[in-house]
Design an enzyme around this catalytic site. Structure first.
Site: not given
Length: 389
Positions: A35, A196, A346, A368
């Site tokens: 980053r 999920k 991610g 996100g």
């Protein structure tokens, strides 16, 4: 598209830049500079144009109070190395320490302010805190795409007090997502993995009418099989997401691609005995932890003629060598095509880094934020920026 900070005369001006320098630290040292490296082009360009560059960021979750464990001070040294210029450090992001550091700042120089989350007002998007931050600058530049799904003071609030522009990294992220999802070269193949269904339900619903093929992988796929009444042994499944899985399968029809075989083990840890079985032949006590060789071949065939590929979520537990082959094969298959390839941030970006995969057209820095864009949501930190004329 959003207006670029490159179109602003910044010479001699105080430019408040929101970056995402939320990097991992161990014993006070940065362990992954991805980053920091991504933020460098915008900061270097502003310094080259003689701006007085004031950098803000968060790091971790210090719960609204100063905590040395989450100080940005170790980041300043690594940022200086990446930018190739000295970076001074202010021990607060507002108040006298911040103001003194900004007052001492010369054109073409940079200062990094302390963690904005050392103040509880940051995450509340408190107007007074946003005004105090904005008071340090004359122009605001948001270069932190990865934080732009959060309506926090340093991301959204400051734009109410300063003219607000996008940095190079922000624009690169928006351009890549727009090209892949809004104006794709066909066929468009989306690969959605992860643990999920519930966390990716919005992504699946938004992508379905837009894609030509939808590959669902990872533990998410187990829930699709279980929703059909197939026994999945000890594999992770989400009974509460059965209806969602059935709805996606019904709407997708022939677009949906599920695994045909999987690599199973009794426990999710290194050194386990593994077997390769059909997805409808998982025995009690065994759990699916990666896709099998037939599925890898199926993916490669589906991807071969794609015009655009969007990949968000690994197909297996890539962190453990026994269950990394599926992620490696999928990454290699994507990289071997002529498609425009967007890799979501991610876990997927982490897998690409760890396994040395690529090249890809764009690897997003957002986790996100990328997910929310893929759900069709407007990102608050993007919405407040000036539009391109």
């Amino acid at each position: 598209m959003k207006a670029s900070i490159r179109d602003v005369d910044v010479a001699g001006k105080r430019v408040l830049v929101r970056e995402d320098l939320n990097v991992p630290l161990k014993d006070g040292r940065v362990t992954d500079e991805t980053r920091i490296e991504a933020s460098a082009p915008t900061l270097k360009e502003l310094a080259r144009r003689h701006a007085r560059v004031i950098v803000t960021s968060h790091l971790g979750r210090p719960k609204g109070a100063p905590n040395p464990e989450f100080s940005l001070e170790p980041v300043a040294e690594r940022l200086a190395a990446r930018v190739g210029l000295p970076v001074s450090f202010a021990r607060d992001c507002v108040g006298k320490a911040a103001q003194d550091a900004v007052d001492a700042l010369q054109p073409g120089h940079l200062v990094l302010l302390e963690n904005v989350r050392f103040h509880a007002e940051e995450e509340k998007n408190d107007a007074g805190f946003a005004r105090a931050l904005a008071g340090l600058g004359e122009v605001y530049c948001n270069d932190a795409f990865a934080a732009s799904h959060r309506a926090h003071a340093s991301v959204v609030g400051v734009a109410g007090y300063l003219p607000a522009y996008a940095g190079d990294l922000m624009l690169a992220e928006l351009h890549a997502l727009h090209r892949a999802l809004d104006e794709p070269r066909r066929p468009l193949v989306a690969i959605v993995g992860g643990a999920k269904v519930s966390t990716k339900a919005g992504v699946l619903r938004h992508l379905l009418p837009r894609v030509d093929s939808l590959i669902v992988c990872g533990a998410m796929a187990n829930t699709f099989f279980a929703a059909r009444g197939i026994q999945m042994g000890s594999s992770l499944v989400e009974p509460e997401a059965f209806d969602e899985a059935r709805n996606v399968e019904r709407q997708a029809g022939a677009k949906l691609v599920l695994p045909v075989d999987g690599v199973v083990a009794r426990e999710m840890k290194p050194g386990q005995e593994t077997r390769t079985v059909a997805m409808d032949a998982v025995e009690d006590g065994w759990r699916v932890l990666d896709v099998g060789p037939k599925t890898r071949e199926l993916y490669a065939r589906r991807l071969r003629d794609a015009g655009t590929i969007v990949w968000n979520g690994p197909p297996g537990v890539f962190e453990i060598p026994e269950f990394a082959a599926g992620t490696r094969a999928l990454g290699e298959a994507i990289a071997s095509t002529a498609a425009y390839s967007l890799v979501g941030g991610g876990d997927t970006a982490a897998a690409v880094e760890q396994l040395g995969l690529g090249p890809f057209s764009h690897v997003s820095t957002g986790g996100g934020a990328t997910l929310e864009y893929m759900e069709g949501k407007e990102l608050p930190g993007v919405a407040v920026l000036k539009d391109e004329k």
